[in-house]
Design a protein around this motif. Structure first.
Motif, PDB file in Angstrom:
ATOM      1  N   LEU A  50       0.712  -1.505  -0.023  1.00  0.00           N
ATOM      2  CA  LEU A  50      -0.230  -0.066   0.041  1.00  0.00           C
ATOM      3  C   LEU A  50       0.776   1.275   0.162  1.00  0.00           C
ATOM      4  CD1 LEU A  50      -2.208  -0.649   2.697  1.00  0.00           C
ATOM      5  CD2 LEU A  50      -3.217  -0.391   0.510  1.00  0.00           C
ATOM      6  N   SER A  51       2.171   1.002   0.805  1.00  0.00           N
ATOM      7  CA  SER A  51       2.539   2.678   1.266  1.00  0.00           C
ATOM      8  C   SER A  51       3.483   2.558  -0.121  1.00  0.00           C
ATOM      9  CB  SER A  51       3.537   2.664   2.020  1.00  0.00           C
ATOM     10  OG  SER A  51       4.694   1.746   2.038  1.00  0.00           O
ATOM     11  N   ALA A  52       4.099   1.771  -1.087  1.00  0.00           N
ATOM     12  CA  ALA A  52       4.493   1.789  -1.899  1.00  0.00           C
ATOM     13  C   ALA A  52       3.679   2.559  -2.947  1.00  0.00           C
ATOM     14  CB  ALA A  52       5.545   0.617  -2.595  1.00  0.00           C
ATOM     15  N   ARG A  53       2.096   1.449  -3.924  1.00  0.00           N
ATOM     16  CA  ARG A  53       1.504   2.157  -4.584  1.00  0.00           C
ATOM     17  C   ARG A  53       1.714   3.689  -4.045  1.00  0.00           C
ATOM     18  NH1 ARG A  53       0.593   2.437  -8.705  1.00  0.00           N
ATOM     19  NH2 ARG A  53      -0.964   3.148  -9.609  1.00  0.00           N
ATOM     20  N   ALA A  54       0.582   4.130  -3.185  1.00  0.00           N
ATOM     21  CA  ALA A  54       0.656   5.601  -2.530  1.00  0.00           C
ATOM     22  C   ALA A  54       1.797   6.759  -2.711  1.00  0.00           C
ATOM     23  CB  ALA A  54       0.807   5.806  -0.891  1.00  0.00           C
ATOM     24  N   ALA A  55       3.251   5.494  -2.311  1.00  0.00           N
ATOM     25  CA  ALA A  55       4.304   6.672  -3.231  1.00  0.00           C
ATOM     26  C   ALA A  55       4.285   7.156  -5.037  1.00  0.00           C
ATOM     27  CB  ALA A  55       5.885   5.660  -2.783  1.00  0.00           C
ATOM     28  N   GLU A  56       4.174   5.822  -5.666  1.00  0.00           N
ATOM     29  CA  GLU A  56       3.864   5.837  -6.545  1.00  0.00           C
ATOM     30  C   GLU A  56       2.891   7.015  -7.600  1.00  0.00           C
ATOM     31  OE1 GLU A  56       2.812   2.041  -7.933  1.00  0.00           O
ATOM     32  OE2 GLU A  56       5.136   0.833  -7.203  1.00  0.00           O
ATOM     33  N   LEU A  57       1.797   7.077  -6.101  1.00  0.00           N
ATOM     34  CA  LEU A  57       1.288   7.597  -6.757  1.00  0.00           C
ATOM     35  C   LEU A  57       0.477   8.661  -7.142  1.00  0.00           C
ATOM     36  CD1 LEU A  57      -2.284   5.191  -6.520  1.00  0.00           C
ATOM     37  CD2 LEU A  57      -1.338   6.457  -8.721  1.00  0.00           C
ATOM     38  N   GLY A  58       1.862   9.755  -5.756  1.00  0.00           N
ATOM     39  CA  GLY A  58       2.267  11.123  -5.002  1.00  0.00           C
ATOM     40  C   GLY A  58       0.994  11.114  -3.807  1.00  0.00           C
ATOM     41  N   LEU A  59       1.115  10.227  -3.325  1.00  0.00           N
ATOM     42  CA  LEU A  59      -0.487  10.533  -2.457  1.00  0.00           C
ATOM     43  C   LEU A  59       0.449  10.501  -0.676  1.00  0.00           C
ATOM     44  CD1 LEU A  59      -3.187   7.904  -3.005  1.00  0.00           C
ATOM     45  CD2 LEU A  59      -3.376  10.254  -2.674  1.00  0.00           C
ATOM     46  N   GLU A  60       0.945  11.531  -0.153  1.00  0.00           N
ATOM     47  CA  GLU A  60       1.740  10.610   1.518  1.00  0.00           C
ATOM     48  C   GLU A  60       0.638   9.769   1.951  1.00  0.00           C
ATOM     49  OE1 GLU A  60       3.590  12.638   2.822  1.00  0.00           O
ATOM     50  OE2 GLU A  60       4.419  14.555   1.198  1.00  0.00           O
ATOM     51  N   TRP A  61       1.687   9.206   2.697  1.00  0.00           N
ATOM     52  CA  TRP A  61       0.788   7.739   3.551  1.00  0.00           C
ATOM     53  C   TRP A  61       1.861   7.625   5.108  1.00  0.00           C
ATOM     54  CZ3 TRP A  61      -1.713   3.902   2.463  1.00  0.00           C
ATOM     55  CH2 TRP A  61      -1.971   2.913   3.266  1.00  0.00           C
ATOM     56  N   ARG A  62       0.898   7.631   5.495  1.00  0.00           N
ATOM     57  CA  ARG A  62       0.842   7.497   7.449  1.00  0.00           C
ATOM     58  C   ARG A  62       0.012   6.695   8.388  1.00  0.00           C
ATOM     59  NH1 ARG A  62       1.733  12.211  10.218  1.00  0.00           N
ATOM     60  NH2 ARG A  62       2.497  12.850   8.273  1.00  0.00           N
ATOM     61  N   CYS A  63       1.081   5.402   8.329  1.00  0.00           N
ATOM     62  CA  CYS A  63       0.428   4.066   9.504  1.00  0.00           C
ATOM     63  C   CYS A  63       0.354   4.506  11.006  1.00  0.00           C
ATOM     64  CB  CYS A  63       1.030   3.117   8.875  1.00  0.00           C
ATOM     65  SG  CYS A  63       0.565   1.368   9.269  1.00  0.00           S
ATOM     66  N   ILE A  64      -0.896   4.619  11.000  1.00  0.00           N
ATOM     67  CA  ILE A  64      -0.554   4.917  12.701  1.00  0.00           C
ATOM     68  C   ILE A  64      -1.836   3.912  12.733  1.00  0.00           C
ATOM     69  CG2 ILE A  64      -2.234   5.706  14.117  1.00  0.00           C
ATOM     70  CD1 ILE A  64      -1.666   8.728  12.403  1.00  0.00           C
ATOM     71  N   PRO A  65      -1.393   2.281  13.050  1.00  0.00           N
ATOM     72  CA  PRO A  65      -2.170   0.987  13.436  1.00  0.00           C
ATOM     73  C   PRO A  65      -2.535   0.820  14.547  1.00  0.00           C
ATOM     74  CG  PRO A  65       0.415   0.579  13.274  1.00  0.00           C
ATOM     75  CD  PRO A  65       0.297   1.863  12.854  1.00  0.00           C
ATOM     76  N   VAL A  66      -3.793   0.533  14.990  1.00  0.00           N
ATOM     77  CA  VAL A  66      -4.416   0.639  16.672  1.00  0.00           C
ATOM     78  C   VAL A  66      -5.202  -0.632  16.452  1.00  0.00           C
ATOM     79  CG1 VAL A  66      -4.373   2.865  16.702  1.00  0.00           C
ATOM     80  CG2 VAL A  66      -6.575   1.347  15.746  1.00  0.00           C
ATOM     81  N   THR A  67      -5.084  -1.866  17.635  1.00  0.00           N
ATOM     82  CA  THR A  67      -6.220  -2.781  17.641  1.00  0.00           C
ATOM     83  C   THR A  67      -8.060  -2.341  17.624  1.00  0.00           C
ATOM     84  OG1 THR A  67      -4.223  -4.036  18.235  1.00  0.00           O
ATOM     85  CG2 THR A  67      -6.583  -4.246  19.047  1.00  0.00           C
ATOM     86  N   PRO A  68      -8.643  -2.600  17.047  1.00  0.00           N
ATOM     87  CA  PRO A  68     -10.159  -2.224  17.420  1.00  0.00           C
ATOM     88  C   PRO A  68     -10.493  -2.151  18.980  1.00  0.00           C
ATOM     89  CG  PRO A  68     -10.233  -3.989  15.980  1.00  0.00           C
ATOM     90  CD  PRO A  68      -8.771  -3.836  16.266  1.00  0.00           C
ATOM     91  N   GLY A  69     -11.080  -0.627  19.022  1.00  0.00           N
ATOM     92  CA  GLY A  69     -11.394  -0.057  19.912  1.00  0.00           C
ATOM     93  C   GLY A  69     -10.378   0.059  21.350  1.00  0.00           C
TER      94      GLY A  69
END
Length: 144
Positions: A50-69
């Motif tokens: 996902l982050s690689a494809r976002a970079a190819e498309l010029g989209l800024e990428w941020r990952c803030i992973p959380v567990t549901p709830g």
């Protein structure tokens, strides 16, 4: 992928796959926040593709992973900082959109002149009932 607008420069979506990012870019989003945890499901071993494809498309990428709830203050603060610093419009996603809408509501509830009923209404219009979180959101709004 279903996109729901919560405010003019912010929307949420359910699970996003690398191929979906083409549509995200076509719709004019400039940044994406991923709230999924690595390995949480077969369709999300991690965010590398996902982050690689976002970079190819010029989209800024941020990952803030959380567990549901399970959203801690650090998660809410990181989400708020992302909303403030990423180019808009921003799309946030997780498996169903629930984590993204929760983090958005909690981050926004800490801002100046927050309208809790408007937050709840926007979430409800996007298919997420945050009524059980109202006391937490109101407490955060009252601490400003």
């Amino acid at each position: 992928m279903h996109i729901h607008q919560l405010e003019p420069d912010f929307a949420i979506a359910d699970a996003v796959l690398p191929a979906d990012l083409d549509e995200v870019a076509r719709r004019g989003f400039r940044a994406v926040i991923c709230n999924r945890r690595p390995g949480e499901a077969e369709d999300h071993p991690d965010d590398r593709a996902l982050s690689a494809r976002a970079a190819e498309l010029g989209l800024e990428w941020r990952c803030i992973p959380v567990t549901p709830g399970e959203y801690g203050e650090a998660d809410i603060e990181a989400f708020g900082q992302a909303l403030d610093s990423l180019p808009s419009p921003v799309l946030a996603f997780c498996r169903s959109g629930k984590r993204a809408v929760h983090l958005w509501a909690h981050a926004r509830s800490q801002g100046e002149s927050c309208d809790i009923p408007a937050l709840l209404a926007a979430a409800r219009a996007a298919g997420h009932d945050l009524e059980e979180r109202r006391p937490l959101l109101e407490a955060a709004a009252g601490q400003r």
